[in-house]
Design a protein around this motif. Sequence first.
Motif, PDB file in Angstrom:
ATOM      1  N   VAL A  91      38.051  37.862  40.753  1.00  0.00           N
ATOM      2  CA  VAL A  91      38.567  36.516  41.040  1.00  0.00           C
ATOM      3  C   VAL A  91      37.893  35.970  42.302  1.00  0.00           C
ATOM      4  O   VAL A  91      37.494  34.796  42.351  1.00  0.00           O
ATOM      5  CB  VAL A  91      40.097  36.535  41.197  1.00  0.00           C
ATOM      6  N   ASN A  92      37.736  36.817  43.319  1.00  0.00           N
ATOM      7  CA  ASN A  92      37.018  36.403  44.535  1.00  0.00           C
ATOM      8  C   ASN A  92      35.604  35.961  44.201  1.00  0.00           C
ATOM      9  O   ASN A  92      35.126  34.924  44.679  1.00  0.00           O
ATOM     10  CB  ASN A  92      36.960  37.562  45.537  1.00  0.00           C
ATOM     11  N   LEU A  93      34.919  36.758  43.382  1.00  0.00           N
ATOM     12  CA  LEU A  93      33.528  36.449  43.039  1.00  0.00           C
ATOM     13  C   LEU A  93      33.433  35.174  42.215  1.00  0.00           C
ATOM     14  O   LEU A  93      32.487  34.387  42.376  1.00  0.00           O
ATOM     15  CB  LEU A  93      32.904  37.625  42.296  1.00  0.00           C
ATOM     16  N   MET A  94      34.397  34.961  41.330  1.00  0.00           N
ATOM     17  CA  MET A  94      34.381  33.735  40.535  1.00  0.00           C
ATOM     18  C   MET A  94      34.532  32.510  41.437  1.00  0.00           C
ATOM     19  O   MET A  94      33.845  31.501  41.238  1.00  0.00           O
ATOM     20  CB  MET A  94      35.501  33.780  39.495  1.00  0.00           C
ATOM     21  N   GLU A  95      35.421  32.596  42.423  1.00  0.00           N
ATOM     22  CA  GLU A  95      35.569  31.458  43.335  1.00  0.00           C
ATOM     23  C   GLU A  95      34.312  31.259  44.171  1.00  0.00           C
ATOM     24  O   GLU A  95      33.884  30.125  44.400  1.00  0.00           O
ATOM     25  CB  GLU A  95      36.782  31.653  44.247  1.00  0.00           C
ATOM     26  N   LEU A  96      33.722  32.367  44.612  1.00  0.00           N
ATOM     27  CA  LEU A  96      32.478  32.255  45.380  1.00  0.00           C
ATOM     28  C   LEU A  96      31.359  31.652  44.531  1.00  0.00           C
ATOM     29  O   LEU A  96      30.531  30.887  45.031  1.00  0.00           O
ATOM     30  CB  LEU A  96      32.062  33.630  45.914  1.00  0.00           C
TER      31      LEU A  96
END
Length: 212
Positions: A91-96
Amino acid sequence: MASLFPANLRRFLRTVHVNRQTTSILLFAAAFLLAIALPVMPSLLNHSGFYGMALDEPGERLNDYQPPRNGLAFIFFGYRQCGTVCPVQLVNLMELSQRFHGADVEFLFVTLDPENDTPEALEQTTASLGEAFRAYRPENHRAAQKLASAYNDFAVKQVGTTKDLIAHSANLHVVTGDFRRRLVYTTPDLNLELVEQDIRRLLKENKSESPI
């Protein structure tokens, strides 16, 4: 009194031997801890101003993947059936990926479970995550462990559990186009605003250092 001297001497020698053994064990333990600490020493000793753990050292190259030449890649070790840290980091990577849409930033998911994460399944997963996502599938779990270890991560398959769960790190590794390791984020609990600042700073540095 003279007859007691040999016994005292023997006790003294045994004490010296025990002390030497203890010293050897302590030295070995200190060396082991130092080996673990070496990868993080640059960040501890250098106030770089980065939110992440700052590094500047070569990383392990991957045969079938090439990061953006003048950009950056996030490398994350996980597996599709993970129900703990992997969903949070993804989820962090998707937002990044949304924050860096159109920039030279990619996100590489390295599976620690190649026996179950088939190429087709990984392709489906990365397609659902976004166009900046890629996947890398080592030959087997042992090869995946070795690769993770090269990045100072760990991965241990808990054989005998219902789904052969894999205990592993949750680190995010930021590498340049030549696989030079520049940043490590060691927790899924990230301030993404500060991560974005780190990455934009590195992208700017890469641009200024690239040949015209």
